[in-house]
Motif scaffolding. Structure first.
Motif, short mmCIF file in Angstrom:
data_model
loop_
_atom_site.label_atom_id
_atom_site.label_comp_id
_atom_site.label_asym_id
_atom_site.label_seq_id
_atom_site.Cartn_x
_atom_site.Cartn_y
_atom_site.Cartn_z
N SER A 1 1.11 -1.48 -0.20
CA SER A 1 -0.39 0.24 -0.32
C SER A 1 0.51 0.67 -0.17
O SER A 1 0.06 2.30 -0.53
CB SER A 1 -1.10 -0.39 1.05
OG SER A 1 -1.70 1.10 1.31
N GLN A 2 1.67 1.17 0.48
CA GLN A 2 2.76 2.38 0.95
C GLN A 2 3.51 2.66 -0.79
O GLN A 2 3.57 3.10 -0.89
CB GLN A 2 4.07 2.25 1.42
CG GLN A 2 4.76 3.25 2.38
CD GLN A 2 5.89 3.03 2.80
OE1 GLN A 2 5.94 1.94 3.22
NE2 GLN A 2 7.07 3.96 2.40
N THR A 3 3.58 1.61 -1.21
CA THR A 3 4.74 1.90 -2.33
C THR A 3 3.41 2.32 -3.63
O THR A 3 3.44 2.96 -4.63
CB THR A 3 4.98 0.05 -2.63
OG1 THR A 3 6.28 -0.05 -1.94
CG2 THR A 3 6.15 0.59 -4.33
N VAL A 4 1.96 1.22 -3.47
CA VAL A 4 1.20 2.13 -4.59
C VAL A 4 1.08 3.26 -4.36
O VAL A 4 1.52 4.47 -5.33
CB VAL A 4 0.31 1.02 -4.28
CG1 VAL A 4 -1.42 1.24 -5.18
CG2 VAL A 4 0.95 -0.41 -5.03
N THR A 5 0.90 4.05 -3.12
CA THR A 5 0.20 5.08 -2.72
C THR A 5 1.62 5.82 -3.59
O THR A 5 1.00 6.79 -4.06
CB THR A 5 -0.20 5.51 -1.63
OG1 THR A 5 0.98 5.28 -0.87
CG2 THR A 5 -1.51 4.92 -1.35
#
Length: 426
Positions: free
Chosen positions: A320-324
Motif C-alpha cells: 500500500s505504501q509503495t502503490v500510493t
C-alpha cells in the motif's frame, strides 16, 4: 433440490478433439498431440493466462492415456500433502502398471522446499508431473525441476475459439439447448471474458438465466447490464486475471492513488500472490515513472524484497505504501521509449561496427590496429566531459532518449543540451 453443476464444468471436454484452442500444441501433427497419441508425454509445465484450458488439458491427457490422476492446488497444499500424494501415486503405479499423472495447479506458488519435494518422484518416474502456472516458469520454478520438465506455452483464446465455445454450449449443453437462445451480438460477451473460456461460459450462463420467458435473444446491452448487476457472481475467479492488474497499473500511471489502492485491495481480497503485484510495481517504476523520480525504482525494489521477507498479511501495508507513493509521483515513460527507439534502430541498421576508438585492446595486435587509440578519457577533462563519438558513424546524432516534461528530467535535458550543444537536438 439437486445442485446444478456450473456450465463451465458441464462443458469441460473429455478428449483432444473436443478441446478448443491451442492449435500450435494440439492441431494435426502438433508436438503435444503426437506425444499423447504415442503415450509418451513428458513431465511438463503448462504456462498461460487464466481460462485457456491448462487444467482441462491435464485431465484430458489422463483420460485418453487411462492413467491415474492426482490433483493438488499450490494454494492450500504443503510438503506433507505432496508426500502423501506421491505415496498414493507410487501404490497406484504398482497396482495399475501405469505411471500416474500428478497435476499441480498454480505451481508458481510453491516455495523452493515444496518444489524440491517433487524432484525425487519426477526423477524416479513415480509420476508424470504436470504443473500449471500463469507466471513465467523461468522465474517461478526452481531450475532443478524446470530442467526435468518440458514447458508448453498456452495462448490466449482467439475470437473464433470463443465464439465456437458459445455455439457449442448453446447446441450441446443439456440445460441450454432446450431454450432456443439466439446470440445477436458477441462483442460484449467476448470483451468481458477477456479471452478466458471459463469466464465466458460463466457470463453466458449468468446472462441466459437472466432472460425473461418471452425473450431468447442476447444483445451487447443486455450482457453489460447483467454483468454490472452481478459482478461478484462471475468475477470471483477473475480476481486474479489480467483485467484487474491492468486497471491497477493504469490507475498508478494515471496518478490516482485512490483508484490504485482500491484495485490493490481487489487483488488482495481475491487471493493474488503478493510477489506478483510487487513484480509489476518494479516494472512500472521504470516504465511509467523512470527518471522523473528515480527513487520509485528503489522503493519498488525494496518493496519486493520486503514482501518476500515479511510475508502475509503484514506485507499488504508495504504494498500500500509503495502503490500510493508511485501513484502520487511525477511520471515519465522516456526510459521506456528510449530502449524501444534503440531496439527499433538496431533492427533497422543491423550490426554496425563499434568505432575503433571505443574498442577494447587487450592484445598487442589490437593495439597495433589502433583499437582504442583515439579514445578520450572523460575524467581528465573539465567537468568530466569531452565531446567524442560514441555511436557508429552511420547513426551519429540519433536522439533515442528524450527526457520527459517533468522537473527532474527538464534538468537532465538542460544539462545534456549544455554538454552536447547541437549534436543532439534536446
Amino acid at each position: 433440490m439437486a445442485t446444478i453443476i456450473p456450465l463451465a464444468e458441464r462443458m469441460r471436454p473429455e478428449n483432444i478433439d473436443d478441446y478448443v484452442g491451442q492449435h500450435h500444441l494440439l492441431g494435426n501433427d502438433a508436438v503435444l498431440r503426437k506425444s499423447i497419441q504415442s503415450n509418451t508425454i513428458p513431465s511438463m509445465i503448462l504456462w498461460g493466462p487464466p481460462g485457456v484450458g491448462k487444467t482441462t488439458l491435464a485431465y484430458i491427457m489422463s483420460k485418453q492415456l487411462n492413467r491415474p490422476f492426482f490433483n493438488l492446488s499450490a494454494i492450500n497444499s504443503g510438503v506433507k500433502d505432496i508426500r502423501d500424494i506421491i505415496e498414493k501415486a507410487n501404490l497406484s503405479q504398482k497396482m495399475y502398471q501405469e505411471q500416474p499423472i500428478l497435476f499441480i495447479d498454480e505451481i508458481h506458488r510453491f516455495s523452493k522446499s515444496q518444489q524440491d519435494s517433487l524432484l525425487g518422484a519426477v526423477e524416479k518416474g513415480l509420476v508424470t508431473l504436470i504443473g500449471a502456472t500463469t507466471e513465467n516458469p523461468s522465474f517461478e520454478v526452481i531450475s532443478a525441476l524446470l530442467s526435468r520438465c518440458q514447458v508448453y506455452t498456452l495462448k490466449q483464446l482467439e475470437e473464433n475459439d470463443l465464439v465456437h465455445l458459445v455455439h457449442k454450449a448453446l447446441r450441446d449443453d443439456e440445460v441450454l439447448k432446450s431454450k432456443g437462445i439466439i446470440v445477436d451480438e458477441y462483442e460484449a460477451l467476448l470483451r468481458v471474458s477477456g479471452g478466458d473460456a471459463r469466464k465466458l461460459l460463466n457470463v453466458l450462463e449468468l446472462v441466459v438465466n437472466a432472460l425473461e420467458n418471452d425473450n431468447n435473444r442476447i444483445t451487447n446491452a443486455f450482457v453489460l447490464t447483467q454483468v454490472q448487476q452481478n459482478m461478484a457472481l462471475y468475477d470471483k475467479a477473475g480476481e486474479q486475471h489480467y483485467d484487474i492488474i491492468s486497471a491497477f497499473i493504469k490507475s498508478i500511471r494515471g496518478s490516482d492513488p485512490n483508484a490504485a489502492v482500491y484495485w490493490l485491495a481487489r487483488m488482495i481480497e481475491g487471493g493474488e500472490d503478493p510477489l506478483f503485484i510487487a513484480r509489476r510495481l518494479l516494472i512500472l517504476a521504470s516504465e511509467d515513472i523512470g527518471n522523473a523520480n528515480p527513487n520509485a525504482l528503489l522503493l519498488a525494489n525494496n518493496c519486493f524484497q520486503a514482501v518476500n521477507v515479511i510475508g502475509w498479511p503484514e506485507s499488504r501495508i508495504i504494498l500500500s505504501q509503495t502503490v500510493t507513493y508511485m501513484a502520487s509521483s511525477a511520471k515519465s515513460n522516456a526510459a521506456y521509449e528510449a530502449i524501444k527507439n534503440a531496439q527499433s534502430l538496431v533492427r533497422q541498421t543491423g550490426d554496425l561496427s563499434v568505432p575503433l576508438h571505443l574498442r577494447n585492446a587487450p592484445t598487442k595486435l589490437m593495439k597495433n590496429l589502433n583499437y582504442g587509440k583515439e579514445y578520450k578519457y572523460a575524467h581528465v577533462y573539465e567537468n568530466n566531459f569531452v565531446e567524442q563519438e560514441f555511436l557508429p558513424e552511420k547513426i551519429s546524432g540519433s536522439l533515442l532518449y528524450d527526457p520527459g516534461n517533468n522537473a527532474t528530467e527538464l534538468k537532465l535535458r538542460e544539462h545534456l543540451r549544455k554538454l552536447w550543444k547541437n549534436k543532439y537536438k534536446y
